[in-house]
Design a protein around this motif. Structure first.
Motif, PDB file in Angstrom:
ATOM      1  N   MET A  82       0.823  -1.204   0.000  1.00  0.00           N
ATOM      2  CA  MET A  82       0.000   0.000   0.000  1.00  0.00           C
ATOM      3  C   MET A  82       0.861   1.258   0.000  1.00  0.00           C
ATOM      4  O   MET A  82       0.502   2.276  -0.589  1.00  0.00           O
ATOM      5  N   ILE A  83       2.004   1.204   0.668  1.00  0.00           N
ATOM      6  CA  ILE A  83       2.897   2.371   0.683  1.00  0.00           C
ATOM      7  C   ILE A  83       3.388   2.676  -0.726  1.00  0.00           C
ATOM      8  O   ILE A  83       3.432   3.841  -1.150  1.00  0.00           O
ATOM      9  N   LEU A  84       3.746   1.610  -1.473  1.00  0.00           N
ATOM     10  CA  LEU A  84       4.216   1.814  -2.840  1.00  0.00           C
ATOM     11  C   LEU A  84       3.082   2.309  -3.743  1.00  0.00           C
ATOM     12  O   LEU A  84       3.294   3.174  -4.605  1.00  0.00           O
ATOM     13  N   HIS A  85       1.870   1.782  -3.549  1.00  0.00           N
ATOM     14  CA  HIS A  85       0.722   2.267  -4.304  1.00  0.00           C
ATOM     15  C   HIS A  85       0.495   3.753  -4.040  1.00  0.00           C
ATOM     16  O   HIS A  85       0.242   4.535  -4.972  1.00  0.00           O
ATOM     17  N   ALA A  86       0.566   4.137  -2.768  1.00  0.00           N
ATOM     18  CA  ALA A  86       0.364   5.545  -2.416  1.00  0.00           C
ATOM     19  C   ALA A  86       1.459   6.422  -3.021  1.00  0.00           C
ATOM     20  O   ALA A  86       1.198   7.549  -3.463  1.00  0.00           O
ATOM     21  N   TYR A  87       2.666   5.908  -3.064  1.00  0.00           N
ATOM     22  CA  TYR A  87       3.777   6.665  -3.638  1.00  0.00           C
ATOM     23  C   TYR A  87       3.561   6.894  -5.133  1.00  0.00           C
ATOM     24  O   TYR A  87       3.701   8.023  -5.634  1.00  0.00           O
ATOM     25  N   PHE A  88       3.206   5.841  -5.856  1.00  0.00           N
ATOM     26  CA  PHE A  88       2.951   5.990  -7.293  1.00  0.00           C
ATOM     27  C   PHE A  88       1.754   6.906  -7.543  1.00  0.00           C
ATOM     28  O   PHE A  88       1.741   7.670  -8.513  1.00  0.00           O
ATOM     29  N   ARG A 118       9.862  -3.964 -10.037  1.00  0.00           N
ATOM     30  CA  ARG A 118       9.757  -5.264 -10.687  1.00  0.00           C
ATOM     31  C   ARG A 118      10.597  -6.308  -9.970  1.00  0.00           C
ATOM     32  O   ARG A 118      10.252  -7.492  -9.957  1.00  0.00           O
ATOM     33  N   ALA A 119      11.683  -5.877  -9.361  1.00  0.00           N
ATOM     34  CA  ALA A 119      12.515  -6.821  -8.614  1.00  0.00           C
ATOM     35  C   ALA A 119      11.788  -7.374  -7.398  1.00  0.00           C
ATOM     36  O   ALA A 119      12.112  -8.465  -6.916  1.00  0.00           O
ATOM     37  N   LEU A 121       0.910  -4.549 -14.689  1.00  0.00           N
ATOM     38  CA  LEU A 121      -0.480  -4.191 -14.394  1.00  0.00           C
ATOM     39  C   LEU A 121      -0.653  -3.794 -12.933  1.00  0.00           C
ATOM     40  O   LEU A 121      -1.412  -2.869 -12.610  1.00  0.00           O
ATOM     41  N   LYS A 122       0.056  -4.485 -12.035  1.00  0.00           N
ATOM     42  CA  LYS A 122      -0.058  -4.138 -10.621  1.00  0.00           C
ATOM     43  C   LYS A 122       0.575  -2.781 -10.346  1.00  0.00           C
ATOM     44  O   LYS A 122       0.077  -2.009  -9.522  1.00  0.00           O
ATOM     45  N   SER A 178      -5.340  -1.321 -25.504  1.00  0.00           N
ATOM     46  CA  SER A 178      -4.179  -0.854 -24.753  1.00  0.00           C
ATOM     47  C   SER A 178      -3.730  -1.880 -23.721  1.00  0.00           C
ATOM     48  O   SER A 178      -2.524  -2.056 -23.487  1.00  0.00           O
ATOM     49  N   THR A 179      -4.677  -2.590 -23.097  1.00  0.00           N
ATOM     50  CA  THR A 179      -4.307  -3.628 -22.133  1.00  0.00           C
ATOM     51  C   THR A 179      -3.559  -4.772 -22.828  1.00  0.00           C
ATOM     52  O   THR A 179      -2.529  -5.254 -22.335  1.00  0.00           O
ATOM     53  N   GLY A 180      -4.076  -5.203 -23.980  1.00  0.00           N
ATOM     54  CA  GLY A 180      -3.369  -6.237 -24.727  1.00  0.00           C
ATOM     55  C   GLY A 180      -2.004  -5.784 -25.194  1.00  0.00           C
ATOM     56  O   GLY A 180      -1.034  -6.553 -25.160  1.00  0.00           O
ATOM     57  N   LEU A 181      -1.890  -4.529 -25.575  1.00  0.00           N
ATOM     58  CA  LEU A 181      -0.614  -3.988 -26.007  1.00  0.00           C
ATOM     59  C   LEU A 181       0.374  -3.961 -24.850  1.00  0.00           C
ATOM     60  O   LEU A 181       1.562  -4.277 -25.010  1.00  0.00           O
ATOM     61  N   LEU A 182      -0.102  -3.567 -23.668  1.00  0.00           N
ATOM     62  CA  LEU A 182       0.780  -3.535 -22.497  1.00  0.00           C
ATOM     63  C   LEU A 182       1.276  -4.928 -22.158  1.00  0.00           C
ATOM     64  O   LEU A 182       2.482  -5.114 -21.865  1.00  0.00           O
ATOM     65  N   LEU A 183       0.394  -5.920 -22.169  1.00  0.00           N
ATOM     66  CA  LEU A 183       0.813  -7.289 -21.863  1.00  0.00           C
ATOM     67  C   LEU A 183       1.809  -7.788 -22.898  1.00  0.00           C
ATOM     68  O   LEU A 183       2.765  -8.501 -22.558  1.00  0.00           O
ATOM     69  N   GLN A 184       1.610  -7.447 -24.170  1.00  0.00           N
ATOM     70  CA  GLN A 184       2.533  -7.864 -25.220  1.00  0.00           C
ATOM     71  C   GLN A 184       3.904  -7.211 -25.041  1.00  0.00           C
ATOM     72  O   GLN A 184       4.945  -7.863 -25.181  1.00  0.00           O
ATOM     73  N   MET A 185       3.909  -5.926 -24.713  1.00  0.00           N
ATOM     74  CA  MET A 185       5.176  -5.213 -24.538  1.00  0.00           C
ATOM     75  C   MET A 185       5.938  -5.706 -23.325  1.00  0.00           C
ATOM     76  O   MET A 185       7.183  -5.753 -23.307  1.00  0.00           O
ATOM     77  N   GLU A 186       5.199  -6.116 -22.280  1.00  0.00           N
ATOM     78  CA  GLU A 186       5.845  -6.535 -21.037  1.00  0.00           C
ATOM     79  C   GLU A 186       6.300  -7.990 -21.084  1.00  0.00           C
ATOM     80  O   GLU A 186       7.405  -8.321 -20.685  1.00  0.00           O
TER      81      GLU A 186
END
Length: 371
Positions: free
Chosen positions: A1-7, A89-90, A96-97, A361-369
């Protein structure tokens, strides 16, 4: 939650920064344009600045998708250069998260824009049009639709005329059950002239600069006379008019000048008055779908910028993200035109582009990632 709040904080700060930059740029450009437009009229600098401030919300509302794209690009470019995305990511976070917090902020911005900013834009736009027209021509011609019917006001050197009709044709060039009140011109010191006459007619048609009236009765309203005793009846009567079909259409044809909360009742009133409300229905549904479209723009922008800076080609990725965002924006506008012209259903015109853009856009993001 701290990281979510930061972003979330970072994205909100990025959006506010881009919003402020565009506010300053658009205001300076509009200031120069207003000075040029009002150079022939007796308008001082303070009044011009007032026009600029009244016109600014509408301009910002129109470019809100662009602001959302640039805010997303600025956020993820910054996170990539500081290697914060690599760290996220590490820890096992997927793309998506990581996007959940910015998407939440974008959703809130979209809802606030439709629920609160839209009525502000409608109010300031209407005020801007009234004030601007008042500076240029005294605001002589206006139109409004209410539960009592259609109201028009026309004016000229001979004075003002207020017109009420129970109903009309879709172009408002033919009126039925018409009442007209003519007023004297303004006095030398700007005082308002009193009523001169009242006209009632069963039918009125706008033809080449005049209202052609049928089944007419005219009551003079000057002081010292009996209106009923002096009343005249005519089978046909012609009343000069400064109105045209284009000016009438432009007076009520812009649905963005009506707050989104009032659009359903206004659409009902338009239909009761005999007008086509399709354009307003399309706009209303597109406003409801606006938060979803803003989410799609965030996802498509993130798909090209959520990448480590060491991969290079950052400028190319930013350009592709912006161009794709513009492409989705113009597809949405094209669907709006088709919906207004009756080529496709209203709901399809309003909701298909944002839903398709979000899925794409969601499919594009999954493809790029994930490749």
């Amino acid at each position: 939650m701290i990281l979510h709040a930061y972003f979330a904080r970072r994205f909100a700060r990025s959006f506010a920064m881009v919003f402020g930059i565009f506010f300053l740029l658009s205001s300076m450009i509009d200031l120069a344009e207003q000075v040029r437009r009002m150079s022939s009229y007796d308008v001082n600098l303070g009044q011009i600045i007032g026009l600029v401030l009244l016109n600014a919300p509408r301009g910002l509302y129109e470019i809100l998708p662009l602001i959302m794209i640039l805010a997303t690009v600025a956020l993820f470019i910054s996170l990539s250069r500081s290697s914060e995305l690599v760290v996220a990511r590490a820890t096992g976070r997927s793309a998506l998260k990581t996007l959940l917090a910015p998407l939440g902020v974008a959703l809130v911005i979209g809802i606030v824009a439709v629920a609160m900013f839209n009525p502000i834009v409608a109010s300031t736009s209407k005020r801007y049009n009234d004030v601007s027209e008042g500076y240029r021509s005294g605001g002589r011609d206006t139109l409004s639709v209410s539960a009592e019917g259609l109201w028009l006001r026309q004016g000229g050197d001979e004075g003002q005329t207020v017109i009420r009709a129970a109903r009309s044709n879709p172009q408002a060039t033919e009126l039925y059950d018409v009442t007209m009140i003519s007023y004297a011109p303004l006095g030398p010191n700007g005082e308002e002239g009193g009523p001169l006459r009242r006209i009632e007619a069963g039918h009125a048609q706008l033809v080449q600069g005049a209202w052609e009236l049928d089944n007419v009765k005219i009551w003079p309203l000057a002081n010292g006379i009996n209106p009923e005793a002096e009343a005249e009846t005519h089978g046909h009567y012609s009343l000069p008019s400064t109105l045209t079909e284009e000016r009438i259409r432009d007076s009520f044809g812009d649905p963005s000048a009506i707050p989104v909360w009032e659009l359903p009742s206004y659409i009902s009133q338009l239909e009761q008055a005999g007008f086509s409300a399709r354009r307003h229905a399309v706009w209303f549904n597109m406003e409801l779908a606006r938060p979803l479209f803003l989410l799609a723009l965030v996802v498509v922008s993130a798909a090209f910028t959520m990448r480590p800076a060491r991969f290079g080609k950052t400028g190319q990725s930013v350009l592709i993200a912006i161009l794709l965002g513009f492409t989705l924006y113009y597809i949405r506008n094209f669907a709006q035109v088709l919906g207004e012209n009756g080529q496709i259903p209203v709901l399809l015109a309003a909701w298909a582009p944002p839903v398709a853009a979000l899925l794409l856009s969601t499919g594009l993001l999954l493809q790029m990632e994930d490749g």
